[in-house]
Design a protein around this motif. Structure first.
Motif, PDB file in Angstrom:
ATOM      1  N   GLY A  12      24.403  10.975  28.948  1.00 22.78           N
ATOM      2  CA  GLY A  12      23.310   9.483  29.551  1.00 22.78           C
ATOM      3  C   GLY A  12      22.417   8.127  28.260  1.00 22.78           C
ATOM      4  O   GLY A  12      23.353   8.978  27.210  1.00 22.78           O
TER       5      GLY A  12
ATOM      6  N   PHE B   8      26.314   9.469  24.946  1.00 28.21           N
ATOM      7  CA  PHE B   8      26.614   7.932  26.427  1.00 28.21           C
ATOM      8  C   PHE B   8      27.861   8.076  26.619  1.00 28.21           C
ATOM      9  O   PHE B   8      27.684   8.006  28.038  1.00 28.21           O
ATOM     10  CB  PHE B   8      26.422   6.507  25.382  1.00 28.21           C
ATOM     11  CG  PHE B   8      26.513   5.187  26.147  1.00 28.21           C
ATOM     12  CD1 PHE B   8      24.454   5.306  27.153  1.00 28.21           C
ATOM     13  CD2 PHE B   8      27.014   4.076  26.799  1.00 28.21           C
ATOM     14  CE1 PHE B   8      24.477   4.064  28.090  1.00 28.21           C
ATOM     15  CE2 PHE B   8      27.212   3.708  27.276  1.00 28.21           C
ATOM     16  CZ  PHE B   8      25.559   2.853  27.681  1.00 28.21           C
TER      17      PHE B   8
ATOM     18  N   PRO C  60      33.254   7.735  14.337  1.00 26.13           N
ATOM     19  CA  PRO C  60      32.024   7.335  13.141  1.00 26.13           C
ATOM     20  C   PRO C  60      31.920   8.903  12.890  1.00 26.13           C
ATOM     21  O   PRO C  60      30.549   8.848  13.493  1.00 26.13           O
ATOM     22  CB  PRO C  60      31.734   6.529  13.558  1.00 26.13           C
ATOM     23  CG  PRO C  60      31.490   6.001  15.511  1.00 26.13           C
ATOM     24  CD  PRO C  60      32.999   6.695  15.500  1.00 26.13           C
TER      25      PRO C  60
ATOM     26  N   VAL D 195      30.039  12.426  11.149  1.00 22.24           N
ATOM     27  CA  VAL D 195      29.928  12.750   9.794  1.00 22.24           C
ATOM     28  C   VAL D 195      31.289  13.341   9.013  1.00 22.24           C
ATOM     29  O   VAL D 195      31.824  13.784   9.291  1.00 22.24           O
ATOM     30  CB  VAL D 195      28.582  13.707   9.781  1.00 22.24           C
ATOM     31  CG1 VAL D 195      27.426  13.371  10.403  1.00 22.24           C
ATOM     32  CG2 VAL D 195      28.719  15.042  10.092  1.00 22.24           C
TER      33      VAL D 195
HETATM   34  C1  LIG Z   1      28.015   8.355  14.861  1.00 23.23           C
HETATM   35  S1  LIG Z   1      28.754   8.775  16.488  1.00 23.23           S
HETATM   36  C2  LIG Z   1      28.179   9.911  16.613  1.00 23.23           C
HETATM   37  C3  LIG Z   1      28.396  11.326  16.091  1.00 23.23           C
HETATM   38  C4  LIG Z   1      28.191  12.310  15.515  1.00 23.23           C
HETATM   39  N1  LIG Z   1      26.651  12.659  15.157  1.00 23.23           N
HETATM   40  C5  LIG Z   1      29.398  13.395  14.306  1.00 23.23           C
HETATM   41  O1  LIG Z   1      29.241  13.268  13.919  1.00 23.23           O
HETATM   42  O2  LIG Z   1      29.811  14.555  14.945  1.00 23.23           O
HETATM   43  C6  LIG Z   1      27.588   7.974  17.597  1.00 23.23           C
HETATM   44  C7  LIG Z   1      27.665   7.987  18.769  1.00 23.23           C
HETATM   45  O3  LIG Z   1      26.480   8.202  20.152  1.00 23.23           O
HETATM   46  C8  LIG Z   1      26.652   7.778  21.369  1.00 23.23           C
HETATM   47  N2  LIG Z   1      25.414   6.917  21.902  1.00 23.23           N
HETATM   48  C9  LIG Z   1      25.339   4.866  21.493  1.00 23.23           C
HETATM   49  N3  LIG Z   1      24.384   4.793  22.034  1.00 23.23           N
HETATM   50  C10 LIG Z   1      24.212   5.480  22.855  1.00 23.23           C
HETATM   51  C11 LIG Z   1      22.674   5.413  23.715  1.00 23.23           C
HETATM   52  N4  LIG Z   1      22.241   4.498  23.875  1.00 23.23           N
HETATM   53  N5  LIG Z   1      22.282   7.032  23.981  1.00 23.23           N
HETATM   54  C12 LIG Z   1      23.056   8.059  24.264  1.00 23.23           C
HETATM   55  N6  LIG Z   1      24.435   7.654  22.573  1.00 23.23           N
HETATM   56  C13 LIG Z   1      24.466   7.279  22.087  1.00 23.23           C
HETATM   57  C14 LIG Z   1      27.840   7.211  20.630  1.00 23.23           C
HETATM   58  O4  LIG Z   1      28.822   6.976  22.568  1.00 23.23           O
HETATM   59  C15 LIG Z   1      28.925   7.708  19.694  1.00 23.23           C
HETATM   60  O5  LIG Z   1      29.817   8.494  20.208  1.00 23.23           O
END
Ligand SMILES: C[S@@+](CC[C@H](N)C(=O)[O-])C[C@H]1O[C@@H](n2cnc3c(N)ncnc32)[C@H](O)[C@@H]1O
Length: 216
Positions: free
Chosen positions: A114, A88, A37, A39
């Motif tokens: 993390g 994470f 997912p 952007v």
């Molecule tokens: C929607 S994706 C990010 C997409 C990215 N911003 C992009 O558009 O290229 C959400 C990401 O947040 C990470 N994530 C989810 N919960 C998290 C947490 N508590 N701490 C850090 N990262 C987290 C997921 O593993 C995932 O890779």
């Protein structure tokens, strides 16, 4: 394609937005079958405009994934600036680091691996711009910490705030999103709209992007 903007309009916007960046193009092409997912390029271009407008030198991102939005942000940093981005998942963070290297921005990006809930306690502000794109259920719990980390006049930008339109009851005849995530985003939008330190506008681009300026 998203569910909010009609496909023909999204194709028109995509046709105008030709960044001509081979690394971004290759990440997007590779993700076409993978379906992470990320952007899209239109939201990436919006992030770039906003970061450039602020002459941002300190940017924080929650949710690195494989570095796609991070590259848009890092390329818009003012000279000497830094992007701190939190992820994470260790495999995704490793891949993001490789993509930052390929894009030539690794020297201005710090990938923090993390849980953002824990890592945010150890980060010091102020940031000029914060991009929230992590776990939707953490949007509200992390809001006050993110506002505290933002400088007055800085921007909090949040992705997916329209959630395929599912924040509007009945918009989708067959909702596909996790209802807990949908409820979390509805609560977040209400909290942001009522926040005493934020002025907010939601841009219905792709999946909905909220842009809030910290007023005090
Ligand atoms: C929607 S994706 C990010 C997409 C990215 N911003 C992009 O558009 O290229 C959400 C990401 O947040 C990470 N994530 C989810 N919960 C998290 C947490 N508590 N701490 C850090 N990262 C987290 C997921 O593993 C995932 O890779």
């Amino acid at each position: 394609m998203g569910q909010i903007v009609p496909d023909a309009i999204e194709r028109y916007l995509a046709g105008l937005n030709r960044a001509g960046d081979p690394v971004l193009d290759s990440i997007a092409a590779g993700n076409a079958t993978r379906g992470l997912p990320l952007v899209d390029a239109e939201v990436g271009a919006l992030l770039r405009v906003l970061a450039t407008t602020l002459s941002a030198s300190r940017i924080l991102e929650i949710g690195t994934a494989i570095g796609y939005s991070g590259i848009w942000l890092a390329r818009a940093l003012a000279p000497g600036g830094m992007l701190v981005t939190m992820e994470f998942d260790e495999d995704r963070a490793r891949e993001a680091r490789a993509n930052f290297e390929r894009a030539g921005v690794a020297d201005r990006v710090s990938v923090v691996v993390g849980d953002a809930q824990l890592k945010l306690a150890k980060v010091s502000g102020p940031f000029d711009l914060i991009f929230q794109d992590g776990d939707k259920k953490l949007y509200t719990p992390l809001l006050d910490r993110l506002v505290a980390l933002l400088r007055p006049g800085g921007l909090l930008i949040t992705d997916n705030v329209l959630w395929d339109g599912e924040v509007v009851p009945g918009f989708q005849t067959a909702p596909r999103q996790n209802p807990e995530d949908t409820r979390a985003i509805i609560e977040y939008n209400q909290r942001v709209a009522a926040h005493p330190q934020l002025l907010t506008s939601i841009v219905p681009l792709r999946d909905g992007v909220s842009i809030s300026v910290k007023t005090s």
